[in-house]
Design an enzyme around this catalytic site. Structure first.
Site, mmCIF file in Angstrom:
data_model
loop_
_atom_site.group_PDB
_atom_site.id
_atom_site.type_symbol
_atom_site.label_atom_id
_atom_site.label_comp_id
_atom_site.label_asym_id
_atom_site.label_seq_id
_atom_site.Cartn_x
_atom_site.Cartn_y
_atom_site.Cartn_z
ATOM 1 N N ASP A 161 0.664 -1.559 -0.069
ATOM 2 C CA ASP A 161 0.274 0.217 -0.363
ATOM 3 C C ASP A 161 1.351 1.059 -0.071
ATOM 4 O O ASP A 161 0.714 1.467 -0.628
ATOM 5 C CB ASP A 161 -0.771 -0.460 1.509
ATOM 6 C CG ASP A 161 -1.855 -1.350 1.340
ATOM 7 O OD1 ASP A 161 -1.826 -2.042 0.234
ATOM 8 O OD2 ASP A 161 -2.641 -1.107 1.843
ATOM 9 N N GLU A 391 1.550 -9.844 11.585
ATOM 10 C CA GLU A 391 1.826 -8.885 10.140
ATOM 11 C C GLU A 391 2.980 -8.523 9.462
ATOM 12 O O GLU A 391 3.236 -8.762 8.210
ATOM 13 C CB GLU A 391 0.716 -7.499 10.194
ATOM 14 C CG GLU A 391 0.446 -7.394 8.693
ATOM 15 C CD GLU A 391 0.087 -5.675 8.723
ATOM 16 O OE1 GLU A 391 -0.335 -4.842 9.947
ATOM 17 O OE2 GLU A 391 -1.330 -5.877 7.577
HETATM 18 C C1 GLC Z 1 -2.539 -4.265 3.401
HETATM 19 C C2 GLC Z 1 -1.721 -4.915 3.266
HETATM 20 C C3 GLC Z 1 -2.255 -5.989 1.844
HETATM 21 C C4 GLC Z 1 -2.776 -6.538 2.511
HETATM 22 C C5 GLC Z 1 -3.921 -6.197 3.163
HETATM 23 C C6 GLC Z 1 -4.963 -7.621 4.102
HETATM 24 O O1 GLC Z 1 -3.602 -4.030 2.632
HETATM 25 O O2 GLC Z 1 -0.520 -3.769 2.622
HETATM 26 O O3 GLC Z 1 -0.938 -6.554 1.096
HETATM 27 O O4 GLC Z 1 -3.457 -7.906 1.622
HETATM 28 O O5 GLC Z 1 -4.178 -5.541 4.390
HETATM 29 O O6 GLC Z 1 -3.775 -8.236 4.598
#
Ligand code: GLC
Length: 423
Positions: A161, A391
């Site tokens: 992102d 994460e």
């Molecule tokens: C965030 C990450 C993306 C992922 C999502 C759910 O938006 O950047 O890559 O898929 O979270 O984990």
């Protein structure tokens, strides 16, 4: 508790009935590429449940073939932007953009490794036409001029992102003066220093307003969307996915290999044109400026996963990885640690992500660099041992960052630990 048992516990805890949420609170729905990685994890202890992950994901597929990045299977108040803000017309409700198309490749891996071959063949055969429709959508609507690369219209589509790679392109997106007010939810779950800035969020949401005005018409977006980039994550993942789709087509006798071979021929050369000889890596590309985006990111290694690189370029990438390894303790930082935009704790601007590590390591292994691959594998396991299934992680301290009890991080420990280099 062993890592493996803890990983199984997390996937089970994040199961909402056939689909796996990335983590409770922060991400309470089904995400596209998260679903792919989670399915790999499930495959190690419940094959039927693994296949179901994809069935539930494709409940969100649009009539034109697009597979959205979020399926809002049921209402949850802890996330923003939810279905109302996206304003799409699908049941179940979905977002209106896509994400890295890992599905075809992971279906192939699962089929090849499945113990229950009868089940695997039935499931993979049934998924095939849906995946083909998705890939045809990519070709038809995201690469209408047949450049061999697809246009990406939102940083969220890339999966990375707030990568510094998107900074300039995003800064050019005008903040919509009529942007309806909103309350971010992410920063109530995670410390703001580990999340994107407000100025970025305003632009993320302004882009949503552009899509709605264009009624999600992709051909209009090529003209009207102010954010248009080529994302190495999307295009490398898609290239490999097309190789695997052709394999599935041949395996089941669907006969689509020639069509897919045409796509591959175009993307092979186009991905290789993103190489930068001086930097010794691949760059993302800004379609509005018509110029490479000169920031090294973890995606800069993905042409190895795609399989498009030549052996000398693979060798250069090993050297580049080594130079990054001198600057951090754990590989692979999401941004070149020598770049001024590197921030080791902020999301995609520096931290290590287990899923990217898996894709990068697989590329190195396939190009004949098992030491580089194993180093990345070991670092990923050490981070999980040190800080749990977070994460993302700080590349120097190894601290766990962002959401905790994270599905795709747990899934990687299962899939990768049990069968490191089987593919
Ligand atoms: C965030 C990450 C993306 C992922 C999502 C759910 O938006 O950047 O890559 O898929 O979270 O984990």
């Amino acid at each position: 508790m062993s890592l493996e048992r803890e990983a199984i516990r997390i996937l089970r805890a994040n199961d909402r009935g056939g689909f796996t949420i990335p983590t409770a609170g922060l991400y309470p729905f089904q995400w596209l590429w998260d679903a792919g990685f989670s399915a790999l994890g499930w495959m190690k202890f419940d094959e039927a449940r693994a296949w179901q992950e994809f069935e539930r994901l494709f409940e969100g597929q649009w009539a034109n073939g697009m597979l959205p990045h979020i399926v809002f299977h049921r209402p949850e108040a802890t996330y923003f932007p939810g279905p109302d803000r996206w304003g799409t017309r699908h049941t179940p409700p979905t977002s209106g953009i896509t994400q890295p198309p890992v599905v075809a490749s992971f279906v192939r891996m699962m089929l090849e490794q499945a113990e229950d071959q009868t089940l695997a063949q039935t499931k993979a055969r049934a998924l095939y036409p849906k995946i083909l429709a998705y890939h045809r959508w990519f070709k038809r609507e995201r690469d209408p001029a047949n450049t061999g690369l697809t246009n990406t219209f939102h940083p969220w589509e890339t999966g990375a992102d707030n990568s510094p790679a998107w900074d300039e392109a995003l800064a050019r997106v005008p903040v919509d003066p009529t942007l309806p007010p909103y309350t971010r939810r992410d920063t109530s779950h995670v410390d703001p220093s580990q999340r994107p800035h407000q100025a970025e969020y305003d632009r993320y949401l302004s882009l949503l307003e552009v899509y709605k005005r264009c009624d999600y018409d992709q051909l209009r977006l090529h003209r009207e969307c102010p954010f248009r980039v080529v994302s190495l994550i999307i295009d490398c993942v898609l290239h490999r996915a097309n190789r695997d789709l052709a394999w599935l087509s041949a395996r089941f006798g669907f006969g689509d290999e020639a069509e897919i071979a045409g796509w591959l021929e175009a993307s092979q050369g186009a991905i290789e044109a993103l190489w930068d000889e001086e930097a010794g890596l691949y760059y993302n590309y800004d379609r509005v400026q018509d110029a490479p985006i000169r920031v090294g990111t973890s995606a800069s290694f993905l042409p190895l996963y795609a399989g498009t690189s030549s052996p000398p370029r693979a060798e250069r990438l090993v050297r580049t990885l080594e130079s990054w390894a001198e600057q951090v303790r754990y590989l692979v930082p999401s941004t070149d640690p020598g770049h001024p935009s590197y921030e080791p704790q902020r999301y995609w601007r520096g931290p290590v992500w287990a899923i990217m590590n898996y894709l990068i390591a697989q590329g190195f292994a396939e190009y004949g660099y098992p030491e580089a691959a194993e180093r990345i594998h070991q670092d990923t396991l050490k981070l999980a041992e040190l800080s749990g299934f977070s994460e993302y992680y700080h590349p120097t301290t190894g601290a766990g960052l962002g959401g905790g009890e994270f599905s795709w991080t747990a899934a990687m420990a299962l899939w990768w630990e049990v069968s490191p280099w089987a593919h």
